[in-house]
Design a protein around this motif. Structure first.
Motif, PDB file in Angstrom:
ATOM      1  N   ASN A   3      29.950 -16.384   8.000  1.00  0.00           N
ATOM      2  CA  ASN A   3      29.702 -16.212   9.434  1.00  0.00           C
ATOM      3  C   ASN A   3      31.010 -15.995  10.181  1.00  0.00           C
ATOM      4  O   ASN A   3      31.080 -15.175  11.115  1.00  0.00           O
ATOM      5  N   TYR A   4      32.047 -16.720   9.770  1.00  0.00           N
ATOM      6  CA  TYR A   4      33.341 -16.575  10.433  1.00  0.00           C
ATOM      7  C   TYR A   4      33.907 -15.173  10.217  1.00  0.00           C
ATOM      8  O   TYR A   4      34.322 -14.502  11.173  1.00  0.00           O
ATOM      9  N   GLN A   6      32.348 -12.536   9.415  1.00  0.00           N
ATOM     10  CA  GLN A   6      31.488 -11.538  10.077  1.00  0.00           C
ATOM     11  C   GLN A   6      31.892 -11.376  11.541  1.00  0.00           C
ATOM     12  O   GLN A   6      31.827 -10.264  12.087  1.00  0.00           O
ATOM     13  N   SER A   7      32.355 -12.472  12.152  1.00  0.00           N
ATOM     14  CA  SER A   7      32.769 -12.403  13.555  1.00  0.00           C
ATOM     15  C   SER A   7      34.051 -11.595  13.730  1.00  0.00           C
ATOM     16  O   SER A   7      34.410 -11.218  14.855  1.00  0.00           O
ATOM     17  N   LYS A   8      34.771 -11.336  12.634  1.00  0.00           N
ATOM     18  CA  LYS A   8      36.017 -10.574  12.683  1.00  0.00           C
ATOM     19  C   LYS A   8      35.811  -9.097  12.325  1.00  0.00           C
ATOM     20  O   LYS A   8      36.776  -8.356  12.162  1.00  0.00           O
TER      21      LYS A   8
END
Length: 298
Positions: A3-4, A6-8
């Protein structure tokens, strides 16, 4: 973690088809310039493919996996090589950048995604033929490139060994198997079996299993671990295709693991650090350096 990362990610132009878009992970921002590279996108895709394989969840990160695979495929040249670094906003390609592990990471990620797609039944709704073609071309390019390299300059890349093993059932040849055999042979030649070294920080017996990198023996547990990883990956392939050399490969693996286990922080070593409970089980940098980092244990 997924998830982290993916946020980048963001929409990124394809290196050789700038009118088309995939997704990429932004790795560096300096003066508002956003860079991405083949390695981080490939390892992200590999992590997603392995997540799918372990959980059978083909929904949560499917869109990201497909978008990353589009960007990776779009970064491959006609000869099978890849663009390694790209400035996202202007699609500027750094033609001088080359990281030897990136092609193997890309090939492994796409080959893994291809196999998972067929095992879990989403091949018909994705682009497996493209993944197969790009992974195969990447391996063929490296095999041809290294064929003309003398042994002392040969790149022993554990990521490409993973890729070779992953695609063995659907992409193999005598040249590829010869490449695997040569990798194993050179690894054995570079490994310390019984002869002494000039490093006086550890006894000769303790150093057995380490590798020369490139001209002197390296006590790094990570250096030994990556060689062991590559040999473990191709061992089943060689056991099937060239069984006569499989015993020597297994011996190299055992020697490497023997050395690695000496770098693990057991209770009698961990008792001397600030937080013994957290340190217990981790792997140190080497038998002569007890510094610990996540990637040493990884």
């Amino acid at each position: 973690a997924l998830n982290y990362i993916q946020s980048k990610t963001r929409q990124c132009p394809l290196a050789f088809q700038p009118g088309d878009m995939g997704k990429c992970v932004i790795t560096d921002i300096s003066e508002n310039n956003k860079w991405t590279n083949l390695g981080v996108n490939s390892l992200t895709l590999l992590a997603i493919a392995q997540y799918m394989e372990a959980t059978h969840d083909t929904i949560t990160y499917m869109d990201l996996a497909l978008s990353l695979s589009i960007w990776i495929a779009g970064s491959q040249r006609d000869d099978g090589s890849f663009v390694h670094d790209q400035l996202v906003d202007t699609n500027q390609i750094d033609e001088t950048s080359y990281v030897r592990n990136y092609p193997g990471e890309a090939a492994f990620a796409l080959a893994k995604l291809y196999n998972v797609a067929h095992r879990l039944g989403f091949a018909q709704t994705s682009n497996p033929d493209v993944w197969q073609k790009v992974a195969s071309s990447a391996l063929d390019h490296v095999v041809q490139k290294e064929a003309g390299t003398e042994d002392k300059k040969f790149v022993n890349d554990h990521w490409m060994m993973y890729a070779l093993a992953e695609m063995h059932e659907w992409h193999s040849s005598d040249e590829i198997i010869d490449f695997a055999v040569r990798t194993a042979r050179i690894a054995a030649e570079r490994q310390l079996h019984s002869s002494g070294t000039s490093d006086e920080r550890a006894s000769e017996q303790d150093r057995k299993g380490i590798y020369k990198n490139p001209t002197s023996y390296d006590l790094s547990s990570s250096t030994t671990a990556t060689k062991s990883e590559g040999l473990c990956a191709i061992y089943p392939v060689l056991l099937k295709s060239r069984p006569e050399i499989a015993p020597s490969v297994l011996e190299s693996v055992k020697l490497g693991i023997r050395y690695q286990l000496q770098t693990q922080m057991r209770s009698e070593q961990a008792m001397y650090v600030k937080n013994p409970r957290k340190a217990s089980g981790a792997f140190a940098k080497s038998i002569a350096d007890k510094q610990m980092r996540n990637d040493y244990t990884q």
